[in-house]
Design an enzyme around this catalytic site. Structure first.
Site, PDB file in Angstrom:
ATOM      1  N   PRO A  71     -24.635  49.149   9.429  1.00 54.07           N
ATOM      2  CA  PRO A  71     -25.542  49.209   8.429  1.00 54.07           C
ATOM      3  C   PRO A  71     -25.748  50.569   7.628  1.00 54.07           C
ATOM      4  CG  PRO A  71     -26.687  49.060  10.300  1.00 54.07           C
ATOM      5  CD  PRO A  71     -25.297  49.000  10.621  1.00 54.07           C
TER       6      PRO A  71
ATOM      7  N   GLY B  53      15.822  63.566  57.566  1.00 53.18           N
ATOM      8  CA  GLY B  53      14.874  64.276  58.025  1.00 53.18           C
ATOM      9  C   GLY B  53      15.225  65.812  57.800  1.00 53.18           C
ATOM     10  N   GLY B  54      14.576  66.635  57.623  1.00 56.05           N
ATOM     11  CA  GLY B  54      14.668  68.141  57.752  1.00 56.05           C
ATOM     12  C   GLY B  54      15.981  68.721  57.096  1.00 56.05           C
ATOM     13  N   ASP B  55      16.969  69.251  57.589  1.00 54.39           N
ATOM     14  CA  ASP B  55      18.083  69.759  57.250  1.00 54.39           C
ATOM     15  C   ASP B  55      19.169  68.983  57.814  1.00 54.39           C
ATOM     16  OD1 ASP B  55      19.339  72.583  55.942  1.00 54.39           O
ATOM     17  OD2 ASP B  55      20.646  71.566  57.350  1.00 54.39           O
TER      18      ASP B  55
ATOM     19  N   GLY C 195       4.681  67.338  62.179  1.00 55.86           N
ATOM     20  CA  GLY C 195       4.455  68.586  61.714  1.00 55.86           C
ATOM     21  C   GLY C 195       4.403  68.477  60.045  1.00 55.86           C
TER      22      GLY C 195
ATOM     23  N   ASP D 274      16.652  57.551  56.961  1.00 57.75           N
ATOM     24  CA  ASP D 274      16.381  57.458  58.426  1.00 57.75           C
ATOM     25  C   ASP D 274      14.993  57.556  58.663  1.00 57.75           C
ATOM     26  OD1 ASP D 274      16.221  59.976  58.789  1.00 57.75           O
ATOM     27  OD2 ASP D 274      18.372  60.153  59.197  1.00 57.75           O
TER      28      ASP D 274
ATOM     29  N   MET E 140      13.889  66.971  69.744  1.00 56.05           N
ATOM     30  CA  MET E 140      14.018  65.775  70.478  1.00 56.05           C
ATOM     31  C   MET E 140      13.702  66.098  71.977  1.00 56.05           C
ATOM     32  SD  MET E 140      17.861  64.846  68.797  1.00 56.05           S
ATOM     33  CE  MET E 140      18.116  66.416  68.428  1.00 56.05           C
TER      34      MET E 140
ATOM     35  N   THR F 211      14.053  72.663  57.821  1.00 53.41           N
ATOM     36  CA  THR F 211      14.048  72.245  59.082  1.00 53.41           C
ATOM     37  C   THR F 211      12.964  72.107  59.826  1.00 53.41           C
ATOM     38  OG1 THR F 211      15.434  72.208  61.169  1.00 53.41           O
ATOM     39  CG2 THR F 211      14.956  74.364  60.382  1.00 53.41           C
ATOM     40  N   ALA F 212      12.798  71.052  60.750  1.00 54.83           N
ATOM     41  CA  ALA F 212      11.555  70.911  61.569  1.00 54.83           C
ATOM     42  C   ALA F 212      10.942  72.134  62.104  1.00 54.83           C
ATOM     43  CB  ALA F 212      11.603  69.992  62.403  1.00 54.83           C
TER      44      ALA F 212
ATOM     45  N   PRO G  79      10.476  68.126  56.460  1.00 57.78           N
ATOM     46  CA  PRO G  79       9.967  67.709  57.624  1.00 57.78           C
ATOM     47  C   PRO G  79       8.743  66.803  57.349  1.00 57.78           C
ATOM     48  CG  PRO G  79       9.193  69.885  57.329  1.00 57.78           C
ATOM     49  CD  PRO G  79      10.325  69.511  56.244  1.00 57.78           C
TER      50      PRO G  79
ATOM     51  N   LYS H 191      17.459  55.755  63.466  1.00 60.49           N
ATOM     52  CA  LYS H 191      18.130  55.684  64.689  1.00 60.49           C
ATOM     53  C   LYS H 191      16.722  55.885  65.455  1.00 60.49           C
ATOM     54  CE  LYS H 191      20.900  58.703  63.429  1.00 60.49           C
ATOM     55  NZ  LYS H 191      21.856  59.428  63.086  1.00 60.49           N
TER      56      LYS H 191
HETATM   57  N1  SAH Z   1      17.651  67.219  60.944  1.00 60.00           N
HETATM   58  C1  SAH Z   1      16.221  67.287  61.366  1.00 60.00           C
HETATM   59  C2  SAH Z   1      16.424  67.216  62.924  1.00 60.00           C
HETATM   60  C3  SAH Z   1      16.872  65.936  63.263  1.00 60.00           C
HETATM   61  S1  SAH Z   1      16.657  65.499  65.102  1.00 60.00           S
HETATM   62  C4  SAH Z   1      15.706  68.783  60.992  1.00 60.00           C
HETATM   63  O1  SAH Z   1      16.383  69.577  60.652  1.00 60.00           O
HETATM   64  O2  SAH Z   1      14.618  69.093  61.126  1.00 60.00           O
HETATM   65  C5  SAH Z   1      14.952  64.956  65.239  1.00 60.00           C
HETATM   66  C6  SAH Z   1      14.115  65.812  65.904  1.00 60.00           C
HETATM   67  O3  SAH Z   1      13.614  66.778  64.909  1.00 60.00           O
HETATM   68  C7  SAH Z   1      12.652  65.257  66.333  1.00 60.00           C
HETATM   69  O4  SAH Z   1      13.062  64.417  67.690  1.00 60.00           O
HETATM   70  C8  SAH Z   1      11.906  66.247  66.411  1.00 60.00           C
HETATM   71  O5  SAH Z   1      11.921  67.076  67.382  1.00 60.00           O
HETATM   72  C9  SAH Z   1      12.062  67.173  65.124  1.00 60.00           C
HETATM   73  N2  SAH Z   1      11.298  66.696  64.070  1.00 60.00           N
HETATM   74  C10 SAH Z   1      11.682  66.354  62.949  1.00 60.00           C
HETATM   75  N3  SAH Z   1      10.583  66.294  61.875  1.00 60.00           N
HETATM   76  C11 SAH Z   1       9.375  66.783  62.560  1.00 60.00           C
HETATM   77  C12 SAH Z   1       8.223  66.834  62.377  1.00 60.00           C
HETATM   78  N4  SAH Z   1       7.891  66.511  61.029  1.00 60.00           N
HETATM   79  N5  SAH Z   1       7.431  67.056  63.192  1.00 60.00           N
HETATM   80  C13 SAH Z   1       7.789  67.433  64.508  1.00 60.00           C
HETATM   81  N6  SAH Z   1       8.999  67.392  64.813  1.00 60.00           N
HETATM   82  C14 SAH Z   1      10.048  67.004  63.912  1.00 60.00           C
END
Ligand code: SAH
Length: 463
Positions: free
Chosen positions: A43, A303-305, A414, A250, A385, A333-334, A227, A272
Site C-alpha cells: 500500500p 598414511g604418513g610419509d 595421533g 590404505d 607398529m 610421518t607418524a 598421520p 592392509k
Molecule cells: N608411512 C607411515 C607409517 C606406516 S607403518 C608414516 O610415515 O607414518 C604403520 C604404523 O605407523 C602404525 O602401526 C603406527 O605405529 C604408526 N602410525 C601411523 N599413523 C599413526 C597415528 N595417527 N597415530 C599413531 N601411530 C600412527
C-alpha cells in the site's frame, strides 16, 4: 542437506515481492540482478523502493496482497512487517505450488537466499540453512579475499574457447587435463594479473601446441597423507589429490583426508591389516601399473610419509622398471605428527641428541633390532607398529641395559580428534597397553623427552 543449492535462470520470469520497505527493496533488487520481471505489492513504499519503481526496475501494485496476485509467478518473497500477511502469503503460495520465501523466517521458506559472492559468471553462494546468516556472510567475506575479481574474466575466457577445445580434443578426459593446465598455469597467471590479452594469446598458443597423445599419458602420484589431521597435508599433496582419476588408499588414510580427493575419482581401498602380506603388496604394485598404462592419473595415498615404513619404494620400483612417470610427495610421518601433537619434542638440547625410528613388527614372534644401539643414552626411540610386539620389545630393551624407569609414551590415533596419550615406563608400558586396549594406530616414544609431555601437551586440551 536441508536445502539443495541450485542456480535458477530467472531472466524475464515474473516474480512477486510482497512489501514496500527497504528489506523488500533489497530482495527485489537481487531478483533484478538476475533479470527477473519483478512486481511489488504494497500500500505504501519506502524511498528506496520508490527509486527502483521510478527507474522502471519494478512494477508496483498499489494495494494489499491477495491470492489472485500469485498466479503466473515463478516465486514469491514476502517481506512485510505484518506477520499475518507474511503467513497468508506463505500459505497461499504453498497451495498454488509457488516457491516462497518469507524474509527472516526460515520456517516459512521453501527456498532461502544465500550470501552471494558475485564474480559473474562465477557465482559462489553460501548458506547456513537459515541458522546463522551472519556466519554465512563472514564466510563469504573470507571467500572474497580468496577469489579475486579477475576470476570472472578467467571464466569468460574459458567460455570463449570452449567450442574450439571441444573440437580439437574429442575426449572429456583430455579436455579436463587441458583445462587444468590452463587454469593452473601461465594463462591463469596472466588473466589474474590483469594481462587479459596475453592470457588470451597464451591460451590460443597452448591449444595449437597441445598434442592429444600428451593428454593421454598415465602417471602415478605416490602421496603421503600424513598421520590423520587433514590440515597436515602439503599443498602439493592436495593439488595432486584434486586431479586424480583413481585413488588407491590404505587403512591409515583418514576419512577427512579422503574427503579431499577429487570427488569424481574412483576410490579403491587396498588396506592392509597388521600382518604384511607379500602377495597383496605385489597386487597393489600391479594395480598402479595397469591403471597408469590405461592413461589414468593414479593417486596412491598412504598414511604418513610414503618412504617411512610405507613400502613406497617398492611400489615405484615397478613403475620405474616400466617407464611410467611418477611423482612422490612426502607426508608428515607418524613420529613427527604424534610427537608434536603430544607435546614431546623428539630432540632436546638437555635430553636427546638423536632420534631413531624402528619398526616393532614381529617376525615369527621375534624382533631383530640393534638393541645395543637402542639402549644408548641421550636419544629418542620411536617405535612404529609396536603394539603386538610390545612385551618382546620392552623385555629386550631392559635386558640390554635400558633402565626400568625409562619414560615411554603410547600415542593412540595421533593428530586426530581420537588422540590419546598415556605416559608410563619401559617396565610397565606393556601392562598398561594390555589394560587400556588402545585403538590402532598406535606409536611409542621412548626417552627422557617423554617427561616433557606434562608441561608441553597442548592438543588434547584444545579439543
Ligand atoms: N608411512 C607411515 C607409517 C606406516 S607403518 C608414516 O610415515 O607414518 C604403520 C604404523 O605407523 C602404525 O602401526 C603406527 O605405529 C604408526 N602410525 C601411523 N599413523 C599413526 C597415528 N595417527 N597415530 C599413531 N601411530 C600412527
Amino acid at each position: 542437506m536441508e536445502y539443495l543449492p541450485i542456480f535458477v535462470d530467472l531472466k524475464n520470469r515474473p516474480c512477486l515481492v510482497v512489501g514496500g520497505g527497504d528489506i523488500a527493496a533489497r530482495k527485489a533488487g537481487l531478483l533484478r540482478k538476475a533479470q527477473a520481471k519483478v512486481t511489488i505489492v504494497a500500500p505504501t513504499v519506502s524511498a528506496t523502493t520508490q527509486a527502483l519503481i521510478d527507474a522502471d526496475e519494478l512494477s508496483w501494485i498499489n494495494g494489499t496482497f491477495s491470492k489472485d496476485l500469485l498466479s503466473g509467478n515463478s516465486l514469491v518473497i514476502a517481506a512485510t512487517d505484518d506477520e499475518k500477511v507474511n503467513q497468508q502469503v506463505y500459505q497461499q503460495a504453498k497451495q498454488n505450488n509457488i516457491l516462497v520465501n518469507v524474509a527472516d523466517c526460515p520456517e516459512l521458506c521453501d527456498f532461502i537466499l544465500p550470501s552471494i559472492l558475485d564474480r559473474s559468471p562465477i557465482v559462489v553462494a553460501v548458506s547456513s540453512g537459515g541458522k546463522s546468516p551472519i556466519l554465512a556472510r563472514q564466510l563469504r567475506a573470507r571467500l572474497e579475499t580468496l577469489i579475486p575479481p579477475a576470476y570472472g574474466k578467467l571464466a569468460d575466457l574459458v567460455g570463449r574457447y570452449r567450442n574450439a577445445v571441444q573440437q580439437k580434443l574429442p575426449k572429456l578426459s583430455m579436455r579436463r587435463r587441458f583445462w587444468e593446465s590452463v587454469l593452473q598455469g601461465k594463462v591463469a597467471d596472466h588473466v589474474l594479473a590483469g594481462r587479459d590479452q596475453q592470457g588470451d594469446d597464451s591460451l590460443q598458443a597452448l591449444l595449437e601446441q597441445t598434442k592429444t597423445a600428451d593428454l593421454q599419458k598415465g602417471e602415478v602420484y605416490l602421496v603421503g597423507a600424513g598421520p590423520g589431521d587433514p590440515e597436515l597435508l602439503t599443498f602439493k599433496a592436495l593439488r595432486l589429490m584434486q586431479q586424480a582419476d583413481i585413488v588407491f588408499y590404505d587403512r591409515l588414510v583418514s576419512k577427512e583426508v579422503l574427503a579431499l580427493v577429487r570427488r569424481e575419482a574412483e576410490q579403491v581401498y587396498v588396506g592392509k591389516q597388521r600382518a604384511w602380506h607379500a602377495v597383496r603388496q605385489e597386487e597393489i604394485n600391479q594395480l598402479l601399473l595397469t591403471h597408469a598404462q590405461q592413461g589414468k592419473r593414479v593417486l596412491r595415498l598412504k598414511g604418513g610419509d610414503p618412504f617411512i615404513f610405507g613400502r613406497g619404494g617398492e611400489e615405484i620400483e615397478t613403475l620405474a622398471a616400466e617407464n611410467i612417470p611418477f611423482q612422490v610427495v612426502p607426508g608428515i610421518t607418524a613420529a613427527s605428527g604424534c610427537s608434536t601433537y603430544a607435546g614431546i619434542p623428539l630432540t632436546h638440547r638437555d635430553y636427546s641428541q638423536s632420534c631413531t625410528f624402528v619398526t616393532g613388527q614381529l617376525k615369527e614372534g621375534e624382533l631383530d633390532l640393534n638393541w645395543q644401539a637402542l639402549v644408548q643414552p641421550r636419544q629418542t626411540v620411536v617405535v612404529y607398529m609396536g603394539l603386538a610386539g610390545l612385551p618382546v620389545l620392552t623385555k629386550q630393551l631392559q635386558k640390554h641395559g635400558m633402565s626400568a624407569h625409562m619414560p615411554v609414551a603410547l600415542i593412540q590415533q595421533g593428530t586426530t580428534t581420537h588422540q590419546k596419550v598415556w605416559v608410563s615406563t619401559i617396565a610397565e608400558i606393556a601392562d598398561l597397553a594390555e589394560r587400556e586396549q588402545p585403538i590402532a594406530p598406535t606409536l611409542f616414544i621412548i626417552g627422557e623427552v617423554v617427561n616433557l609431555h606434562n608441561s608441553l601437551s597442548w592438543f588434547e586440551k584444545n579439543h
